[in-house]
Design an enzyme around this catalytic site. Structure first.
Site, PDB file in Angstrom:
ATOM      1  N   SER A 150      10.630 -20.381  34.318  1.00 17.57           N
ATOM      2  CA  SER A 150      10.641 -20.330  32.848  1.00 17.57           C
ATOM      3  C   SER A 150      11.565 -19.214  32.353  1.00 17.57           C
ATOM      4  CB  SER A 150       9.206 -20.076  32.361  1.00 17.57           C
ATOM      5  OG  SER A 150       9.164 -19.889  30.962  1.00 17.57           O
ATOM      6  N   LEU A 173      13.756 -16.291  31.260  1.00 16.00           N
ATOM      7  CA  LEU A 173      14.879 -15.532  31.819  1.00 16.00           C
ATOM      8  C   LEU A 173      15.077 -15.849  33.300  1.00 16.00           C
ATOM      9  CD1 LEU A 173      14.198 -12.082  30.082  1.00 16.00           C
ATOM     10  CD2 LEU A 173      15.446 -14.079  29.226  1.00 16.00           C
ATOM     11  N   ASP A 224       6.990 -18.790  41.541  1.00 18.05           N
ATOM     12  CA  ASP A 224       6.272 -18.810  40.266  1.00 18.05           C
ATOM     13  C   ASP A 224       4.855 -19.333  40.507  1.00 18.05           C
ATOM     14  OD1 ASP A 224       7.712 -18.817  37.148  1.00 18.05           O
ATOM     15  OD2 ASP A 224       5.594 -19.385  37.336  1.00 18.05           O
ATOM     16  N   VAL A 250       2.868 -12.976  42.218  1.00 19.71           N
ATOM     17  CA  VAL A 250       3.607 -11.782  42.667  1.00 19.71           C
ATOM     18  C   VAL A 250       2.694 -10.595  42.986  1.00 19.71           C
ATOM     19  CG1 VAL A 250       5.802 -12.355  41.536  1.00 19.71           C
ATOM     20  CG2 VAL A 250       4.092 -10.998  40.283  1.00 19.71           C
ATOM     21  N   CYS A 280      11.775 -11.521  37.753  1.00 19.68           N
ATOM     22  CA  CYS A 280      11.575 -11.828  36.330  1.00 19.68           C
ATOM     23  C   CYS A 280      10.113 -12.105  35.989  1.00 19.68           C
ATOM     24  CB  CYS A 280      12.382 -13.061  35.917  1.00 19.68           C
ATOM     25  SG  CYS A 280      14.148 -12.771  35.825  1.00 19.68           S
ATOM     26  N   TYR A 283       2.177  -2.523  28.313  1.00 21.53           N
ATOM     27  CA  TYR A 283       3.451  -3.206  28.602  1.00 21.53           C
ATOM     28  C   TYR A 283       4.577  -2.192  28.807  1.00 21.53           C
ATOM     29  CZ  TYR A 283       7.346  -6.485  28.039  1.00 21.53           C
ATOM     30  OH  TYR A 283       8.492  -7.226  28.233  1.00 21.53           O
ATOM     31  N   LYS A 304       6.926  -1.307  32.169  1.00 23.68           N
ATOM     32  CA  LYS A 304       8.383  -1.465  32.174  1.00 23.68           C
ATOM     33  C   LYS A 304       9.084  -0.124  32.426  1.00 23.68           C
ATOM     34  CE  LYS A 304       8.412  -5.884  31.531  1.00 23.68           C
ATOM     35  NZ  LYS A 304       8.877  -6.769  32.604  1.00 23.68           N
TER      36      LYS A 304
HETATM   37  N1  LIG Z   1      11.394 -12.653  26.275  1.00 24.02           N
HETATM   38  C1  LIG Z   1      11.650 -11.415  25.907  1.00 24.02           C
HETATM   39  O1  LIG Z   1      11.936 -11.131  24.736  1.00 24.02           O
HETATM   40  C2  LIG Z   1      11.611 -10.288  26.910  1.00 24.02           C
HETATM   41  C3  LIG Z   1      12.039  -9.026  26.503  1.00 24.02           C
HETATM   42  C4  LIG Z   1      12.028  -7.985  27.406  1.00 24.02           C
HETATM   43  C5  LIG Z   1      11.587  -8.196  28.692  1.00 24.02           C
HETATM   44  N2  LIG Z   1      11.168  -9.423  29.073  1.00 24.02           N
HETATM   45  C6  LIG Z   1      10.697  -9.577  30.436  1.00 24.02           C
HETATM   46  O2  LIG Z   1      11.402 -10.625  31.067  1.00 24.02           O
HETATM   47  C7  LIG Z   1      10.585 -11.218  32.075  1.00 24.02           C
HETATM   48  C8  LIG Z   1      10.605 -12.725  31.884  1.00 24.02           C
HETATM   49  O3  LIG Z   1      10.063 -13.028  30.626  1.00 24.02           O
HETATM   50  P1  LIG Z   1      10.270 -14.434  29.906  1.00 24.02           P
HETATM   51  O4  LIG Z   1      10.466 -14.137  28.477  1.00 24.02           O
HETATM   52  O5  LIG Z   1      11.265 -15.219  30.652  1.00 24.02           O
HETATM   53  O6  LIG Z   1       8.795 -15.025  30.061  1.00 24.02           O
HETATM   54  P2  LIG Z   1       8.258 -16.488  30.413  1.00 24.02           P
HETATM   55  O7  LIG Z   1       6.809 -16.445  30.070  1.00 24.02           O
HETATM   56  O8  LIG Z   1       9.135 -17.532  29.841  1.00 24.02           O
HETATM   57  O9  LIG Z   1       8.408 -16.538  32.008  1.00 24.02           O
HETATM   58  C9  LIG Z   1       7.648 -15.738  32.856  1.00 24.02           C
HETATM   59  C10 LIG Z   1       7.378 -16.522  34.132  1.00 24.02           C
HETATM   60  O10 LIG Z   1       6.676 -15.651  35.011  1.00 24.02           O
HETATM   61  C11 LIG Z   1       5.652 -16.393  35.633  1.00 24.02           C
HETATM   62  N3  LIG Z   1       4.579 -15.489  36.040  1.00 24.02           N
HETATM   63  C12 LIG Z   1       3.761 -14.757  35.238  1.00 24.02           C
HETATM   64  N4  LIG Z   1       2.902 -14.056  35.984  1.00 24.02           N
HETATM   65  C13 LIG Z   1       3.180 -14.344  37.281  1.00 24.02           C
HETATM   66  C14 LIG Z   1       2.629 -13.927  38.521  1.00 24.02           C
HETATM   67  N5  LIG Z   1       1.589 -13.074  38.572  1.00 24.02           N
HETATM   68  N6  LIG Z   1       3.160 -14.412  39.660  1.00 24.02           N
HETATM   69  C15 LIG Z   1       4.193 -15.297  39.621  1.00 24.02           C
HETATM   70  N7  LIG Z   1       4.751 -15.737  38.482  1.00 24.02           N
HETATM   71  C16 LIG Z   1       4.250 -15.250  37.316  1.00 24.02           C
HETATM   72  C17 LIG Z   1       5.184 -17.398  34.578  1.00 24.02           C
HETATM   73  O11 LIG Z   1       4.513 -18.508  35.177  1.00 24.02           O
HETATM   74  C18 LIG Z   1       6.498 -17.763  33.922  1.00 24.02           C
HETATM   75  O12 LIG Z   1       7.082 -18.895  34.547  1.00 24.02           O
HETATM   76  C19 LIG Z   1       9.196 -10.581  31.928  1.00 24.02           C
HETATM   77  O13 LIG Z   1       9.074  -9.563  32.892  1.00 24.02           O
HETATM   78  C20 LIG Z   1       9.240  -9.985  30.536  1.00 24.02           C
HETATM   79  O14 LIG Z   1       8.392  -8.877  30.410  1.00 24.02           O
HETATM   80  C21 LIG Z   1      11.165 -10.491  28.213  1.00 24.02           C
END
Ligand SMILES: NC(=O)c1ccc[n+]([C@@H]2O[C@H](COP(=O)([O-])OP(=O)(O)OC[C@H]3O[C@@H](n4cnc5c(N)ncnc54)[C@H](O)[C@@H]3O)[C@@H](O)[C@H]2O)c1
Length: 257
Positions: free
Chosen positions: A15, A17, A36, A60, A86, A161, A165
């Protein structure tokens, strides 16, 4: 590292990023292994990109899950030389919130998944990367971890959070130094506000307001822009021990309500 030689393990690769990173690597001629918990999305993406992608369902935070996923994906891709972390969770809760005091369980969940989960995947893949033959630069592998601008610009309610980070940022130089003699680089990306499913719970007008706060371009970040940067980091051997903000110059402030 030549992206066509890349065999990357991407956590959260089903999903947002992570998915964009998987697509960026495969489009450039590399291979990607999706790790995932979401079997359905992981399987679907892997089938779409086969034979350049594979998947393993794993949490993870679990040592056993990650050890198994590494064996499976190493086998499926014919090795591993890059890891993009990610997988993560967002969310916002005040310590003295409307549901009472935040529990330690809630706080620890952010640390467990976002920080300890990142470390667990590094722990579980390090031997594999170290055993790779060095390329002409002496390089054996690269880690790209995902932090957030919340590591520096944490908003009210983000104590769990932003702490998680901040930990991801802090491990960057430490690990780059530890792995230098192995020819393994470590980098971190700090996304701003990216248009992924993580943000989809917010109403449209809130997402539009968030996009408006970004100096330029005044919009939410596109996941493909993250994928491009992750790919560039993998390709550029002189990027090491550093973190990069990917946020359109956004610096989040604070306002008294
Ligand atoms: N979207 C944003 O604005 C944003 C901003 C800053 C940082 N981030 C960081 O980027 C990363 C990706 O975020 P995203 O927006 O793509 O989120 P998302 O929810 O679209 O994707 C996250 C994925 O991680 C998987 N996941 C969650 N917990 C898990 C676990 N314990 N084991 C295995 N897989 C797991 C989920 O199933 C999902 O597919 C995260 O670390 C998030 O904190 C996102």
């Amino acid at each position: 590292m030549d992206v066509r030689q890349v065999k990357a393990l991407v956590t959260g690769g089903a999903s947002g990023l992570g998915e964009a990173t998987v697509r960026a690597i495969v489009e450039a001629g590399g291979k990607a292994g999706i790790v995932d918990m979401d079997r359905e999305r992981a399987e679907k993406l892997s089938a779409e990109l086969a034979p350049s992608a594979a998947f393993a369902v794993a949490d993870v935070t679990s040592e056993q899950d990650i050890d198994r996923a590494v064996i499976e994906l190493k086998d499926a891709l014919g090795g591993l030389n890059a890891v993009v972390n990610c997988a993560g969770i967002g969310g916002s809760v005040k310590i003295m919130g409307k549901d009472g005091l935040m529990s330690m369980e809630r706080f620890n969940r952010w640390l467990q998944i976002n920080l300890a989960g990142t470390f667990n995947v590094i722990r579980g893949t390090l031997e594999t990367l170290t055993e790779n033959p060095p390329n002409e630069e002496g390089e054996r592998g690269v880690y790209v971890n995902t932090a957030s601008i919340a590591a520096f610009d944490g908003q009210v309610g983000q104590v769990g959070y932003s702490s998680s980070k901040g930990g991801v940022v802090s491990m960057t130089l430490t690990l780059a130094r530890e792995f230098a003699t192995n020819g393994i680089r470590v980098m971190a990306i700090l996304p701003g506000i990216m248009n992924t499913p993580m943000l989809s719970r917010l109403p449209d007008h809130v997402r539009a307001r968030l996009g408006d706060q970004v100096p330029f371009p005044p919009r939410l970040g596109n996941p493909a822009e993250f994928g491009k940067l992750a790919r560039h980091i993998i390709e550029n051997p002189y990027l090491n021990g550093e973190f990069i903000r990917l946020d359109g110059a956004l610096r989040m402030g604070w306002a008294r309500k």
